[in-house]
Motif scaffolding. Structure first.
Motif, mmCIF file in Angstrom:
data_model
loop_
_atom_site.group_PDB
_atom_site.id
_atom_site.type_symbol
_atom_site.label_atom_id
_atom_site.label_comp_id
_atom_site.label_asym_id
_atom_site.label_seq_id
_atom_site.Cartn_x
_atom_site.Cartn_y
_atom_site.Cartn_z
ATOM 1 N N PRO A 103 8.591 -1.448 27.222
ATOM 2 C CA PRO A 103 7.966 -1.781 25.938
ATOM 3 C C PRO A 103 7.717 -0.525 25.099
ATOM 4 C CG PRO A 103 6.428 -2.110 27.750
ATOM 5 C CD PRO A 103 7.739 -1.749 28.364
ATOM 6 N N ILE A 104 7.815 -0.692 23.793
ATOM 7 C CA ILE A 104 7.533 0.396 22.861
ATOM 8 C C ILE A 104 6.084 0.233 22.424
ATOM 9 C CG2 ILE A 104 8.082 1.361 20.607
ATOM 10 C CD1 ILE A 104 10.911 0.369 20.977
ATOM 11 N N LYS A 110 13.256 1.382 13.068
ATOM 12 C CA LYS A 110 13.712 0.305 12.193
ATOM 13 C C LYS A 110 14.478 -0.774 12.954
ATOM 14 C CE LYS A 110 14.092 3.065 8.025
ATOM 15 N NZ LYS A 110 14.985 3.601 6.996
ATOM 16 N N THR A 111 15.315 -0.385 13.901
ATOM 17 C CA THR A 111 16.180 -1.351 14.561
ATOM 18 C C THR A 111 15.767 -1.665 15.986
ATOM 19 O OG1 THR A 111 17.679 0.397 15.277
ATOM 20 C CG2 THR A 111 18.163 -0.661 13.165
ATOM 21 N N ALA A 112 14.634 -1.181 16.439
ATOM 22 C CA ALA A 112 14.224 -1.391 17.826
ATOM 23 C C ALA A 112 13.730 -2.812 18.049
ATOM 24 C CB ALA A 112 13.127 -0.407 18.201
ATOM 25 N N ASN A 113 14.062 -3.364 19.198
ATOM 26 C CA ASN A 113 13.562 -4.673 19.609
ATOM 27 C C ASN A 113 12.217 -4.438 20.277
ATOM 28 O OD1 ASN A 113 13.037 -7.191 20.628
ATOM 29 N ND2 ASN A 113 15.037 -7.439 21.592
ATOM 30 N N GLY A 117 9.556 -8.423 26.902
ATOM 31 C CA GLY A 117 10.710 -8.948 27.618
ATOM 32 C C GLY A 117 12.032 -8.670 26.923
ATOM 33 N N ALA A 118 12.087 -7.640 26.071
ATOM 34 C CA ALA A 118 13.331 -7.296 25.372
ATOM 35 C C ALA A 118 14.389 -6.875 26.389
ATOM 36 C CB ALA A 118 13.070 -6.174 24.375
ATOM 37 N N ARG A 119 15.621 -7.273 26.133
ATOM 38 C CA ARG A 119 16.723 -6.977 27.047
ATOM 39 C C ARG A 119 17.948 -6.513 26.278
ATOM 40 N NH1 ARG A 119 16.209 -9.752 32.036
ATOM 41 N NH2 ARG A 119 14.387 -11.071 32.095
ATOM 42 N N LEU A 120 18.787 -5.749 26.938
ATOM 43 C CA LEU A 120 20.130 -5.463 26.458
ATOM 44 C C LEU A 120 21.105 -6.082 27.447
ATOM 45 C CD1 LEU A 120 20.062 -1.857 25.024
ATOM 46 C CD2 LEU A 120 20.375 -3.996 23.822
#
Length: 142
Positions: A103-104, A110-113, A117-120
């Motif tokens: 987590p951030i 600007k473009t961060a998810n 539970g963010a995933r790539l």
């Protein structure tokens, strides 16, 4: 739709329909998939298509290939993601599919998810060198 018909009419386009049904290589089609592939090959609409898509639009072959809400775009995306991960396993360590991102907290990009539970799509270590740095990849299908 015309481009789909032209592409499916090109030399060798239907070779998968006459290949040996070897499941190990993904060539085994059940009878419904075989029938649908034949229909697409000859520019016919496959039988038993729904009249409406889950997104509410009229269901057509063109729409099914590009609908972001349940069309074949997800199937193509997942196939590409899995092939990418499979190839990376041959040259990288610690390859993972859809790993959770940290987590951030206070950073603002600007473009961060920034969702929980963010995933790539794919992560791999040691891709760019031997320092075992972990690299993350996002697969996009247009």
């Amino acid at each position: 739709m015309q481009r789909v018909i032209e592409a499916s009419s090109e030399k060798g386009a239907s070779s998968r329909l006459s290949s040996l049904p070897i499941a190990e290589h993904g060539f085994a089609l059940h009878k419904g998939a075989f029938r649908d592939a034949l229909c697409l090959r000859y520019g016919w609409n496959p039988p038993n298509l729904p009249s409406l898509c889950t997104c509410g639009q009229h269901f057509t072959i063109k729409h099914a290939l590009s609908c972001p809400q349940g069309g074949f775009m997800f199937v193509r995306h997942n196939e590409l993601r899995n092939i990418t991960a499979q190839l990376m396993e041959e040259v990288c360590f610690d390859v993972g599919i859809e790993p959770l991102l940290q987590p951030i907290s206070k950073e603002h990009y600007k473009t961060a998810n920034t969702d929980d539970g963010a995933r790539l799509d794919v992560a791999a270590a040691n891709l760019w060198g031997k320092d075992r740095q972990r690299s993350f990849f996002d697969v996009r299908v247009f």
